[in-house]
Motif scaffolding. Structure first.
Motif, PDB file in Angstrom:
ATOM      1  N   GLN A   4       0.828  -1.212   0.000  1.00  0.00           N
ATOM      2  CA  GLN A   4       0.000   0.000   0.000  1.00  0.00           C
ATOM      3  C   GLN A   4       0.858   1.257   0.000  1.00  0.00           C
ATOM      4  O   GLN A   4       0.535   2.258  -0.652  1.00  0.00           O
ATOM      5  CB  GLN A   4      -0.928  -0.015   1.209  1.00  0.00           C
ATOM      6  N   ALA A   5       1.971   1.210   0.724  1.00  0.00           N
ATOM      7  CA  ALA A   5       2.867   2.368   0.768  1.00  0.00           C
ATOM      8  C   ALA A   5       3.485   2.629  -0.598  1.00  0.00           C
ATOM      9  O   ALA A   5       3.670   3.790  -0.998  1.00  0.00           O
ATOM     10  CB  ALA A   5       3.961   2.135   1.809  1.00  0.00           C
ATOM     11  N   LEU A   6       3.805   1.576  -1.324  1.00  0.00           N
ATOM     12  CA  LEU A   6       4.365   1.740  -2.670  1.00  0.00           C
ATOM     13  C   LEU A   6       3.343   2.365  -3.613  1.00  0.00           C
ATOM     14  O   LEU A   6       3.676   3.250  -4.407  1.00  0.00           O
ATOM     15  CB  LEU A   6       4.831   0.387  -3.208  1.00  0.00           C
ATOM     16  N   VAL A   7       2.114   1.907  -3.509  1.00  0.00           N
ATOM     17  CA  VAL A   7       1.056   2.451  -4.365  1.00  0.00           C
ATOM     18  C   VAL A   7       0.812   3.926  -4.036  1.00  0.00           C
ATOM     19  O   VAL A   7       0.756   4.782  -4.927  1.00  0.00           O
ATOM     20  CB  VAL A   7      -0.245   1.641  -4.210  1.00  0.00           C
ATOM     21  N   ALA A   8       0.699   4.226  -2.748  1.00  0.00           N
ATOM     22  CA  ALA A   8       0.445   5.607  -2.333  1.00  0.00           C
ATOM     23  C   ALA A   8       1.613   6.520  -2.713  1.00  0.00           C
ATOM     24  O   ALA A   8       1.409   7.665  -3.143  1.00  0.00           O
ATOM     25  CB  ALA A   8       0.206   5.670  -0.831  1.00  0.00           C
ATOM     26  N   GLY A   9       2.814   6.021  -2.590  1.00  0.00           N
ATOM     27  CA  GLY A   9       3.995   6.818  -2.881  1.00  0.00           C
ATOM     28  C   GLY A   9       4.274   6.988  -4.358  1.00  0.00           C
ATOM     29  O   GLY A   9       5.194   7.720  -4.741  1.00  0.00           O
ATOM     30  N   ASN A  10       3.504   6.320  -5.186  1.00  0.00           N
ATOM     31  CA  ASN A  10       3.694   6.417  -6.635  1.00  0.00           C
ATOM     32  C   ASN A  10       3.131   7.714  -7.208  1.00  0.00           C
ATOM     33  O   ASN A  10       3.457   8.104  -8.331  1.00  0.00           O
ATOM     34  CB  ASN A  10       3.039   5.215  -7.320  1.00  0.00           C
ATOM     35  N   ASP A  11       2.296   8.392  -6.469  1.00  0.00           N
ATOM     36  CA  ASP A  11       1.714   9.653  -6.936  1.00  0.00           C
ATOM     37  C   ASP A  11       2.756  10.771  -6.882  1.00  0.00           C
ATOM     38  O   ASP A  11       3.587  10.820  -5.962  1.00  0.00           O
ATOM     39  CB  ASP A  11       0.520  10.052  -6.073  1.00  0.00           C
ATOM     40  N   GLY A  12       2.701  11.648  -7.842  1.00  0.00           N
ATOM     41  CA  GLY A  12       3.547  12.830  -7.816  1.00  0.00           C
ATOM     42  C   GLY A  12       4.976  12.561  -8.217  1.00  0.00           C
ATOM     43  O   GLY A  12       5.297  11.551  -8.854  1.00  0.00           O
ATOM     44  N   PHE A  13       5.851  13.492  -7.844  1.00  0.00           N
ATOM     45  CA  PHE A  13       7.252  13.435  -8.249  1.00  0.00           C
ATOM     46  C   PHE A  13       8.144  13.530  -7.014  1.00  0.00           C
ATOM     47  O   PHE A  13       7.742  14.041  -5.966  1.00  0.00           O
ATOM     48  CB  PHE A  13       7.573  14.604  -9.195  1.00  0.00           C
ATOM     49  N   ALA A  14       9.373  13.025  -7.157  1.00  0.00           N
ATOM     50  CA  ALA A  14      10.354  13.116  -6.078  1.00  0.00           C
ATOM     51  C   ALA A  14      11.739  13.094  -6.696  1.00  0.00           C
ATOM     52  O   ALA A  14      11.959  12.457  -7.733  1.00  0.00           O
ATOM     53  CB  ALA A  14      10.190  11.962  -5.095  1.00  0.00           C
TER      54      ALA A  14
END
Length: 351
Positions: free
Chosen positions: A17-27
């Protein structure tokens, strides 16, 4: 009934779930993102020390790069003869270490004693410049037999290493499983006991692909960033390593996952012992080893059980394999279900 390895399990839900959530946006890439910085601080807090942290995607990379960093090319790294770095890493420590020599040692339960370490190291001293020089001692926590080193044992081994001018490396692929078995803190079984560098594993414990090389002395980590980059293990989308560790450590997820795996191993070991197949080594982490007739091994596999047949020279005298017997390794994970354990025990009782 999959007991082949803890890396056959999927990704723990919290981490996925953390990977999916962290996929949004840019870093920012290459570890310059906010999540990576937060994870590095969190690991320092976990170990109660100002540490240097380098995330990599595989345990082989973590071990090989750590050992290459603490040993010169003309150095010797001492470890149990059945250690993962000697038997399962395809020469990676020697390759990344530009030719370092790995020296295997005996020991019951895949554990090395201070006496054995001292005696072995002594054979590599006093003949300069013709021999490699003692550089590091490496041990696995938990060991390849599923046994663990207690703080006092680690301190004693570290003392021998220090007396011979060596660094101490811990292969912590199953660090969480060992930790939850002991009444000790992460600091007490690492740097407080003399460990210099830890390969802190998350992959086998529920991550997709995430390991951390942790140096307990920042000065020792000088130019490790360049070593990691040169080896091809600095990911451009580095945040996806960090997101895994962030979720892994959040709310003690890593300890919860490890406790479940250990509980399943305890249940499996106790059930097999009651069925007449007592584990050959104490069940201290999430690995269970038993000796079975080869015909029984085939029957279990035919019934759908998955596991590996192993060989070992570190069996205790009372558990030496007889003619026609095989040593099988059963590994539980965060995803192991009680029904699988019960079904396997039921089948094993009949063979």
């Amino acid at each position: 009934m999959n007991f082949a390895s803890d890396n056959t399990a999927g990704i723990a839900p919290d981490i996925l779930q953390a990977l999916v959530a962290g996929n949004d946006g840019f870093a920012l890439g290459y570890g310059n993102d906010d999540v990576t910085r937060a994870v590095e601080r969190r690991i320092g807090e976990l170990f109660e020390r100002d540490v240097a942290v380098f995330l990599v995607p595989t345990g082989t990379a973590a071990n090989a790069l750590a050992l290459a960093h603490v040993s010169p090319p003309w150095g010797a790294v001492f470890a149990h003869a059945e250690a993962h770095i000697l038997t399962d890493e395809c020469g990676a420590p020697e390759f990344f270490g530009a030719g370092i020599k790995l020296v295997g040692m005996p020991g019951v339960g895949c554990k090395v004693t201070p006496k054995t370490l001292a005696e072995t190291v002594s054979h590599y001293e006093g003949h300069a410049p013709h021999q490699v020089v003692p550089a590091a001692f490496s041990f696995a926590q938990a060991s390849e037999a599923g046994t663990i080193y207690r703080p006092g044992e680690i301190a004693a081994l570290s003392g021998v290493a220090r007396a011979h001018g060596m660094k101490v490396h811990m292969d912590g692929a199953r660090f969480a499983n060992a930790l939850v078995r002991m009444n000790a803190s992460p600091a007490e079984i690492t740097w407080k006991a003399g460990v210099d560098v830890l390969s802190f594993g998350a992959t086998k414990a529920g991550a997709l692909a995430a390991e951390a090389v942790v140096f307990f002395d920042r000065a020792m980590a000088a130019h490790m960033a360049e070593r990691r980059k040169r080896a091809g293990h600095l990911l451009s989308k580095h945040r996806f390593l960090s997101l895994q560790f962030d979720a892994f450590l959040n709310n003690d997820c890593w300890l919860r996952l490890a406790r479940h795996a250990n509980t399943m191993a305890d249940r499996l070991g106790a059930g097999l012992a009651a069925a007449g197949h007592a584990p050959v080594w104490p069940v201290e982490a999430n690995l269970v080893f038993i000796a079975l007739p080869k015909l029984a091994v085939e029957k279990l596999k035919s019934a759908g059980a998955q596991f590996y047949v192993r060989s070992s020279d570190s069996l205790p005298d009372h558990a030496r394999l007889g003619s026609g017997q095989s040593l099988i390794r059963l590994v539980t994970s965060f995803a192991t279900r009680a029904e699988e354990v019960e079904r396997f025990v039921e089948l094993a009782a009949k063979v």
